[in-house]
Write an enzyme that holds these catalytic residues in place. Structure first.
Site, short mmCIF file in Angstrom:
data_model
loop_
_atom_site.label_atom_id
_atom_site.label_comp_id
_atom_site.label_asym_id
_atom_site.label_seq_id
_atom_site.Cartn_x
_atom_site.Cartn_y
_atom_site.Cartn_z
N TYR A 162 0.78 -1.32 0.11
CA TYR A 162 0.01 0.12 0.15
C TYR A 162 0.82 1.18 0.18
O TYR A 162 1.46 1.71 0.84
CB TYR A 162 -0.86 0.07 1.29
CG TYR A 162 -1.95 1.01 1.23
CD1 TYR A 162 -2.15 1.99 0.31
CD2 TYR A 162 -2.48 1.18 2.55
CE1 TYR A 162 -3.20 3.07 0.35
CE2 TYR A 162 -3.56 2.12 2.56
CZ TYR A 162 -3.89 2.88 1.43
OH TYR A 162 -4.89 3.84 1.69
N LYS A 187 -1.55 -1.37 -3.83
CA LYS A 187 -2.61 -0.46 -3.84
C LYS A 187 -1.93 0.68 -3.82
O LYS A 187 -1.15 1.13 -2.92
CB LYS A 187 -3.31 -0.50 -2.58
CG LYS A 187 -4.63 0.50 -2.21
CD LYS A 187 -5.37 0.44 -1.14
CE LYS A 187 -6.35 1.18 -1.02
NZ LYS A 187 -7.17 1.15 0.34
#
Length: 126
Positions: free
Chosen positions: A80, A108
């Site tokens: 992330y 992400k």
């Protein structure tokens, strides 16, 4: 981590087998990331979401180590990257290096830079 275990156990009991369970295990302290990831493994999660460490601004080699060390535990990892919040950016080049690890399965990316997707795709093999 007892309350966290209760939440994860409840989620696993309710939806395991119906949908993948992705557990956030990222934080500033690498040892705590490992503890939370091991807990996610022990409780039956399917993957972990690991954020870039916030506040400490590690160099790229430190970010690569952060993600690959976590992936070495055996649970699939989704990296992330949210530099607007963590103040550190996982570069496309570092993303590609991490992608070579068999347990790093996704990214992400919250940079908002759509050109970056093309760059990452050019650096990562299928």
């Amino acid at each position: 981590m007892d309350e966290r275990a209760q939440v994860i156990t409840t989620a696993v009991d309710m939806v395991k087998g119906k949908m993948p369970i992705l557990c956030g295990t990222g934080t500033i302290n690498p040892e705590h990331v490992k503890e939370m990831t091991q807990q996610a493994i022990d409780l039956g999660c399917d993957a972990s979401l690991v954020v870039t460490p916030y506040y400490v601004k590690p160099p790229q080699r430190g970010l690569i180590k952060h993600f690959t060390d976590t992936a070495d535990l055996g649970l699939p990892v989704i990296m992330y990257n949210i530099p607007g919040r963590t103040k550190v950016d996982l570069t496309p080049q570092s993303t590609a290096i991490c992608a070579e690890h068999p347990n790093i399965v996704g990214l992400k990316d919250a940079t908002g830079d759509l050109d970056r997707v093309k760059e990452i795709r050019s650096l990562v093999s299928d």
